[in-house]
Design a protein around this motif. Sequence first.
Motif, PDB file in Angstrom:
ATOM      1  N   PHE A  36       0.993  -1.353   0.080  1.00  0.00           N
ATOM      2  CA  PHE A  36       0.002  -0.090   0.065  1.00  0.00           C
ATOM      3  C   PHE A  36       0.861   1.233  -0.105  1.00  0.00           C
ATOM      4  N   GLN A  50      -5.089   3.222   6.029  1.00  0.00           N
ATOM      5  CA  GLN A  50      -4.306   2.262   6.317  1.00  0.00           C
ATOM      6  C   GLN A  50      -4.847   1.231   7.305  1.00  0.00           C
ATOM      7  N   ILE A  53      -7.248  -0.863   5.904  1.00  0.00           N
ATOM      8  CA  ILE A  53      -6.762  -1.926   5.036  1.00  0.00           C
ATOM      9  C   ILE A  53      -6.146  -2.746   5.913  1.00  0.00           C
ATOM     10  N   GLU A  54      -5.438  -2.545   7.056  1.00  0.00           N
ATOM     11  CA  GLU A  54      -4.884  -3.700   8.001  1.00  0.00           C
ATOM     12  C   GLU A  54      -6.152  -4.385   8.407  1.00  0.00           C
ATOM     13  N   VAL A  64       0.203  -6.904   4.292  1.00  0.00           N
ATOM     14  CA  VAL A  64       0.089  -5.840   3.678  1.00  0.00           C
ATOM     15  C   VAL A  64       1.448  -4.930   4.359  1.00  0.00           C
ATOM     16  N   THR A  66       3.087  -1.036   4.219  1.00  0.00           N
ATOM     17  CA  THR A  66       2.511   0.305   3.879  1.00  0.00           C
ATOM     18  C   THR A  66       3.580   1.425   3.639  1.00  0.00           C
ATOM     19  N   LEU A  93      -1.809  -1.724  -3.780  1.00  0.00           N
ATOM     20  CA  LEU A  93      -2.971  -0.485  -3.713  1.00  0.00           C
ATOM     21  C   LEU A  93      -2.055   0.922  -3.574  1.00  0.00           C
ATOM     22  N   GLY A 275      -9.841   1.877   1.846  1.00  0.00           N
ATOM     23  CA  GLY A 275      -8.886   1.095   1.825  1.00  0.00           C
ATOM     24  C   GLY A 275      -9.407  -0.254   1.982  1.00  0.00           C
ATOM     25  N   LYS A 276     -10.403  -0.713   2.729  1.00  0.00           N
ATOM     26  CA  LYS A 276     -11.001  -1.784   2.953  1.00  0.00           C
ATOM     27  C   LYS A 276     -11.635  -2.478   1.460  1.00  0.00           C
ATOM     28  N   LEU A 279      -8.759  -3.384  -0.994  1.00  0.00           N
ATOM     29  CA  LEU A 279      -7.900  -4.425  -0.612  1.00  0.00           C
ATOM     30  C   LEU A 279      -8.782  -5.569  -1.269  1.00  0.00           C
TER      31      LEU A 279
END
Length: 319
Positions: A36, A50, A53-54, A64, A66, A93, A275-276, A279
């Motif tokens: 990312f 972030q 995403i995490e 992931v 970043t 991403l 982000g979610k 991904l």
Amino acid sequence: MAAVSALALALAACGGSDDDSGGGGGGGSDSYEVAFIQGVAGDEFYITMQCGIEAAAEDLGVTVETQGAQQFDPALQTPIVDSVVASAPDGLLIAPTDVTAMNRPLKAAADAGITVGLVDTTLEDPSMAVTQVASDNEGGGAAAFTAIQEANPDGGTVLVVGHEPGISTNEARIKGFLDALEADPKFTALPTQYAQNDPAEGARIVTSTLQSTPDLIGIFGTNLFAAEGAATGLRQAGAQEQVTVVGFDAGPAQVEALENGTVQALIAQQPAEIGKQGLEQVVASLNGEEPEAEIQTGFTIITKDNLADNQDALYKSDC
């Protein structure tokens, strides 16, 4: 802000998965590695992204990494992309920092077999990406004008302080704002000025504008730094009571400005959701599924009156 070459690095947690479906990288989703690349490190918008995403990475069983440069600058983002391509992750991403300049490095990533997803910002030619996930930026710009319009029903002169030209989200927000303004003849817009993601420059723009246009009644700051700078400029000029300020984004500095009355409304995006979903779509593509090519997320209009009810919409400083 001074440009530096150091990268901000954070590692997401890695969870296990029993999913044994096929995909890029030669295995199931539990073996996928995704990079990312933020638009800029240290910005609460990208930190919140972030975090989303995490959380999704843990649910999906992927790893992931970043990274982000210290300024929103394609000259700084390009070597990060080149380094990521050399490390050959399964997916990437990224929030591109320029609609044109980032086309070449991201095409190189896709040509190297990396599954690319765009989050927040986009490209002049996004065909190398399997998905684009972003806010309804034109709608958010229109909502910003509505907030100024409601606070100033008699109309007047307004100023847009953008963050940087050549950024897709910035231009969409400005377009949405100006299109809405053109429908009301009581309002006039000054030429848009750009703060270059520097709050000090935003403050300078506002204090200078007040000297030449003392009857200014509204300011729209298109991102966190632009709105923060506008609020500072108004404080310096002692014009907080005169000018309605609407900011895009809801970082801690902006919320403080909202609470003390320097900013009257914030247009909060949903960076964690961006982000979610970004991904999720990249992993779907890696699993051989059909990803959603384009996703728009919503926003929340936050005022001092409804702030207590919208704490979940505020951006985070860490995960």
